[in-house]
Design a protein around this motif. Structure first.
Motif, PDB file in Angstrom:
ATOM      1  N   LEU A   1       0.815  -1.209   0.000  1.00 54.42           N
ATOM      2  CA  LEU A   1       0.000   0.000   0.000  1.00 54.42           C
ATOM      3  C   LEU A   1       0.849   1.261   0.000  1.00 54.42           C
ATOM      4  CD1 LEU A   1      -2.722  -1.034   2.621  1.00 54.42           C
ATOM      5  CD2 LEU A   1      -3.020  -0.852   0.138  1.00 54.42           C
ATOM      6  N   LEU A   2       1.988   1.198   0.675  1.00 54.49           N
ATOM      7  CA  LEU A   2       2.809   2.398   0.851  1.00 54.49           C
ATOM      8  C   LEU A   2       3.720   2.657  -0.342  1.00 54.49           C
ATOM      9  CD1 LEU A   2       3.466   4.579   3.011  1.00 54.49           C
ATOM     10  CD2 LEU A   2       5.317   3.094   3.782  1.00 54.49           C
ATOM     11  N   LEU A   3       4.335   1.591  -0.878  1.00 55.14           N
ATOM     12  CA  LEU A   3       5.366   1.765  -1.896  1.00 55.14           C
ATOM     13  C   LEU A   3       4.917   1.350  -3.288  1.00 55.14           C
ATOM     14  CD1 LEU A   3       8.454   0.411   0.113  1.00 55.14           C
ATOM     15  CD2 LEU A   3       7.555   2.737  -0.008  1.00 55.14           C
ATOM     16  N   GLY A   4       3.708   0.812  -3.385  1.00 53.25           N
ATOM     17  CA  GLY A   4       3.203   0.452  -4.707  1.00 53.25           C
ATOM     18  C   GLY A   4       2.924   1.688  -5.541  1.00 53.25           C
ATOM     19  N   SER A   5       2.968   1.523  -6.827  1.00 49.75           N
ATOM     20  CA  SER A   5       2.723   2.652  -7.734  1.00 49.75           C
ATOM     21  C   SER A   5       1.243   3.015  -7.715  1.00 49.75           C
ATOM     22  CB  SER A   5       3.178   2.289  -9.141  1.00 49.75           C
ATOM     23  OG  SER A   5       2.368   1.237  -9.655  1.00 49.75           O
TER      24      SER A   5
ATOM     25  N   LYS B   1      -1.020   1.958  -9.283  1.00 50.99           N
ATOM     26  CA  LYS B   1      -1.898   0.808  -9.472  1.00 50.99           C
ATOM     27  C   LYS B   1      -2.593   0.384  -8.180  1.00 50.99           C
ATOM     28  CE  LYS B   1       0.838  -1.116 -13.272  1.00 50.99           C
ATOM     29  NZ  LYS B   1       1.625  -2.282 -13.743  1.00 50.99           N
ATOM     30  N   VAL B   2      -2.019   0.745  -7.021  1.00 47.59           N
ATOM     31  CA  VAL B   2      -2.630   0.326  -5.756  1.00 47.59           C
ATOM     32  C   VAL B   2      -3.536   1.407  -5.179  1.00 47.59           C
ATOM     33  CG1 VAL B   2      -0.643  -1.140  -5.234  1.00 47.59           C
ATOM     34  CG2 VAL B   2      -0.754   1.161  -4.280  1.00 47.59           C
ATOM     35  N   ASP B   3      -3.696   2.512  -5.875  1.00 41.74           N
ATOM     36  CA  ASP B   3      -4.483   3.622  -5.314  1.00 41.74           C
ATOM     37  C   ASP B   3      -5.929   3.213  -5.040  1.00 41.74           C
ATOM     38  OD1 ASP B   3      -2.356   5.304  -5.251  1.00 41.74           O
ATOM     39  OD2 ASP B   3      -2.860   6.412  -7.075  1.00 41.74           O
ATOM     40  N   ALA B   4      -6.504   2.390  -5.917  1.00 48.48           N
ATOM     41  CA  ALA B   4      -7.893   1.973  -5.707  1.00 48.48           C
ATOM     42  C   ALA B   4      -8.016   1.127  -4.448  1.00 48.48           C
ATOM     43  CB  ALA B   4      -8.386   1.188  -6.921  1.00 48.48           C
ATOM     44  N   VAL B   5      -7.027   0.248  -4.211  1.00 44.74           N
ATOM     45  CA  VAL B   5      -7.041  -0.576  -3.004  1.00 44.74           C
ATOM     46  C   VAL B   5      -6.865   0.302  -1.769  1.00 44.74           C
ATOM     47  CG1 VAL B   5      -5.932  -2.491  -1.795  1.00 44.74           C
ATOM     48  CG2 VAL B   5      -6.115  -2.520  -4.285  1.00 44.74           C
ATOM     49  N   ARG B   6      -5.991   1.282  -1.861  1.00 42.04           N
ATOM     50  CA  ARG B   6      -5.785   2.212  -0.744  1.00 42.04           C
ATOM     51  C   ARG B   6      -7.089   2.928  -0.401  1.00 42.04           C
ATOM     52  NH1 ARG B   6      -0.962   4.052   0.878  1.00 42.04           N
ATOM     53  NH2 ARG B   6      -1.858   6.132   1.187  1.00 42.04           N
ATOM     54  N   GLN B   7      -7.826   3.308  -1.433  1.00 39.76           N
ATOM     55  CA  GLN B   7      -9.064   4.028  -1.200  1.00 39.76           C
ATOM     56  C   GLN B   7     -10.068   3.169  -0.434  1.00 39.76           C
ATOM     57  OE1 GLN B   7      -9.683   7.198  -1.747  1.00 39.76           O
ATOM     58  NE2 GLN B   7     -11.804   7.055  -0.995  1.00 39.76           N
TER      59      GLN B   7
END
Length: 755
Positions: free
Chosen positions: A309-313, A315-321
């Motif tokens: 979640l922290l260092l992914g590009s 592409k992980v923004d949706a999961v973070r949301q």
């Protein structure tokens, strides 16, 4: 305990700076928070950079900011105060394990090779652990795929950034009160470089990600860490153990790595102590792996999630949301994640029932006890387990108290009143020394099974020993006067030997009497116990005699325990204090020593021309060197107002050519009182010498009435001394009544020195 540290001096680098709730509770349960002073606290934390409220039912919610260097300093001093031998500049180069011991080959700072033999060896030596490598532990897992660069920089003024995700990467900047700014940066897609970065590398990356130039600052510390995730396949291999980063490698996100390691140590420490002191039940040490390996797996799993979640590009923004929305909108999700970060979700398998509290750490309660109000952590300050009697009728409580009394050493019983409904379905809780609930119920066989499982077999009841009637023949050195010599039967003797009724002057005090399994030492131990002191009865080889002294004391309502160490040999003081502190901690919850009586000694008994260098060295090692270093070590445990009493000899004042070397050693002991008195005066600690004359001991000469009669004529009282004559003087000097006497030579020869 010996601690081998490869570094020659403490590091000045603080890789970690965050303590979480469970670690704070553990430190509080050992009384270690007060030395840290006021600790900055933030109830807000994060999960993979997503803001997270860490508030939970604990006295220490949130993150607490303490530099790792300060934690190392605190724990290092605590270990020294408890008697640990910390040796810097020692690198472990080889390990050997046998059926009954383990041995470490070590290269010292001076380049020499040394060997250390121990019952167990614990590797707490970091992610590049030598113990793990030399011990052959498997360390499966994944290598790092991402890297976070980090630097402490002085002389820059940039905006603070809290886990700020930008188009090119992640940036963090936090300015400390001392003006130094810690910066961390990750460029999306960048992998580990394989070598430690230079400050120029960090400045370039930071500029590409944020657009800010920090190259003009002064770097104080530069490093990097990756998202490698590895865990030792086992935390124990026979006599070898792994703890902390030696057992697991993870990205230090959110401060979990430091806390995970400290909690490993808290779990293993009390179990090792129980095993080494002979109290640990079969299988206790195996529970270290089964409990902490499972916790390590959980923590590494959530850290891998956070790293993604922290260092992914982008592409992980949706999961973070989705994570952010769940944590904000669902209290259950927020509390679940907060408990994982804080270490409050840990539940160990106690295999002892299905009570909701079983296996969890004891909740934060303010309890009303027989000793006054106590918190859950304060109840554990002694380092022992606790049986909390919380409800139920008086008869059932008394039955549980009686059952637990057989484990009075490792477990103390507390009658307490908790908040209403706090422990539904249980009248009592058994809490381990690390704060986790091992049993909850209403008593009976289940309680005894739990006590056996976690604290070993109960102590056997001591066989009763009958006290001898006045006038019965006894061996030399016992409490009563032998009936073999008319020279000892004066009216004064009868008065001196009556059982005391003015007890209590030393109630609450602790005492160590060296060489107290017989003779004057035995009499002194008995006498101090009569006055209310808890007495450590020291012996070298006659455990049966020392046990008899303890039995005699306990039969008459006193308290005592034995401690073994051979004096005059390398490591003697260390060995003695390991046993002493263990015994004190079991019985008092602390390691304070109020009274030290240096009584142990050896006689020469040889003419000057027959005195060999070996005999001379032995006399000085036991009679002079040991008392000096016993005093030196005891002062770490002795509160202000303590008492030190050295047994010297009248031979320092009158001549006996057959004991020249012996008299020299006692002359040296006389000097201890004179010079230490000046040194210890500011602490109100007194130190005095007591000089016996001819005093009855186990020498066969005292069974010959004619010889005793001849020796008695040297005394002004026309009798030989009894061990109790000396013990009474020792007891007086140990009380507050002797507070104005220090540095003195007390003539206890019965007037032999009058000429």
């Amino acid at each position: 305990m010996v601690v081998l540290e490869q570094l020659t001096a403490p590091t000045t680098e603080s890789r970690a700076s965050t303590l979480h709730a469970r670690t704070m509770e553990i430190l509080d349960s050992r009384g270690l928070l007060a030395p840290l002073g006021e600790i900055p606290n933030d109830p807000k934390g994060h999960f993979g950079g997503i803001p997270l409220d860490l508030t939970l039912p604990t006295p220490y919610p949130g993150q607490w900011k303490v530099p790792q260097t300060r934690i190392e300093e605190l724990l290092g001093q605590w270990a020294k105060d408890l008697g640990a031998d910390i040796r810097r500049g020692h690198e472990v180069t080889a390990l050997t394990v046998s059926e009954d011991h383990a041995e470490a080959q070590v290269r010292t700072a001076g380049g020499t090779t040394a060997f250390f033999r121990a019952t167990y060896i614990v590797g707490c030596d970091g992610e590049n652990s030598a113990v793990r490598r030399l011990g052959g532990f498997d360390f499966p897992g994944a290598d790092a795929q991402r890297e976070l660069l980090r630097a402490d920089v002085a002389g820059i003024d940039i905006q603070n950034r809290r886990f700020e995700r930008l188009d090119q990467g992640l940036a963090i900047a936090a300015r400390r009160p001392d003006g130094v700014t810690r910066v961390m940066v990750h460029e999306f897609g960048a992998g580990p470089r394989g070598t430690q970065p230079q400050f120029a590398d960090i400045a370039d990356t930071y500029k590409r990600v944020t657009g800010e130039d920090i190259s003009g600052g002064t770097p104080l510390w530069v490093n990097s860490f990756g998202d490698a995730s590895r865990q030792a396949a086992t935390y124990r291999d026979h006599r070898l153990f792994l703890a902390g980063d030696a057992a697991h490698q993870q990205m230090p996100i959110g401060g979990q790595a430091l806390n995970l390691g400290l909690q490993d140590a808290a779990n293993l420490g009390w179990k090792l102590a129980a095993q080494v002191t002979g109290q640990g039940p079969d299988g206790l040490l195996d529970t270290y792996h089964s409990e902490r390996h499972a916790v390590g797996q959980e923590v590494l799993s959530n850290i891998r999630t956070q790293a993604l979640l922290l260092l992914g590009s982008q592409k992980v923004d949706a999961v973070r949301q989705v994570f952010a929305e769940l944590a904000e909108q669902s209290e259950n999700v927020r509390a679940h994640l907060a408990a994982k970060i804080s270490g409050l979700d840990i539940r160990y398998d106690m295999a002892a029932g299905d009570h909701p509290l079983l296996g969890l750490r004891m909740p934060h309660w303010r309890l009303t006890t027989e000793d006054g109000p106590l918190t859950s952590t304060e109840i554990l300050r002694s380092g022992r387990g606790a049986l909390l009697l919380l409800a139920g009728d008086h008869t059932r409580q008394q039955e549980m108290r009686t059952a637990a009394a057989r484990w009075a050493g490792p477990v103390h019983t507390v009658t307490a009143t908790s908040q209403p409904g706090a422990v539904a379905g249980a009248d009592a809780l058994l809490v381990r020394p690390d704060g986790y609930i091992a049993w909850a119920g209403t008593g009976g066989a289940d309680l005894e099974q739990a006590l056996n499982r976690w604290f070993g077999a109960p102590a056997p009841a001591r066989p009763a020993t009958s006290r001898q009637a006045p006038g019965d023949p006894v061996s030399a050195g016992s409490h009563k006067t032998p009936a073999t010599s008319a020279a000892t039967k004066s009216p004064d003797t009868a008065t001196a030997k009556k059982w005391r009724t003015d007890m209590g002057r030393l109630t609450g005090k602790t005492a160590l009497v060296t060489g107290s399994s017989r003779g004057m030492g035995r009499a002194a131990a008995v006498r101090l116990a009569e006055e209310g002191a808890l007495v450590a009865v020291h012996y070298t080889s006659r455990k049966d005699a020392a046990d008899d002294v303890v039995a005699s004391i306990e039969k008459d309502g006193g308290r005592a325990f034995t401690v073994r160490a051979e004096l005059g040999v390398p490591g003697d003081v260390h060995e003695l204090f390991l046993g002493l502190e263990s015994g004190l901690r079991e019985r008092t919850g602390g390691t304070d020593l109020n009274i030290l009586v240096n009584n142990a000694g050896v006689m020469g008994g040889v003419k000057p021309e027959d005195t060999t260098p070996e005999k001379f060295d032995e006399l000085f090692a036991v009679n002079a060197k040991a008392p000096f270093f016993l005093i030196q070590r005891a002062l770490k445990n002795m509160p202000d107002g303590g008492r030190i009493i050295n047994i010297t000899s009248g031979l320092t004042r009158f001549a006996n050519p057959d004991e020249i070397a012996y008299a020299m050693t006692k002359g040296a002991v006389d000097q201890l009182a004179l010079h230490f008195a000046k040194y210890l005066g500011p602490r109100n600690i007194t130190i005095n010498s007591v000089a016996p004359g001819i005093t009855r001991n186990d020498n066969p000469v005292f069974t010959i009435p004619e010889v005793v009669e001849q020796m008695a004529q040297m005394s002004a009282f026309n009798r030989v001394g009894e061990p109790e004559d000396i013990a009474d003087v020792v007891a007086f000097l140990a009380t507050d009544e002797a507070r104005w006497i220090t540095g003195s030579f007390v003539d206890a020869t019965g007037g032999t020195l009058l000429g």
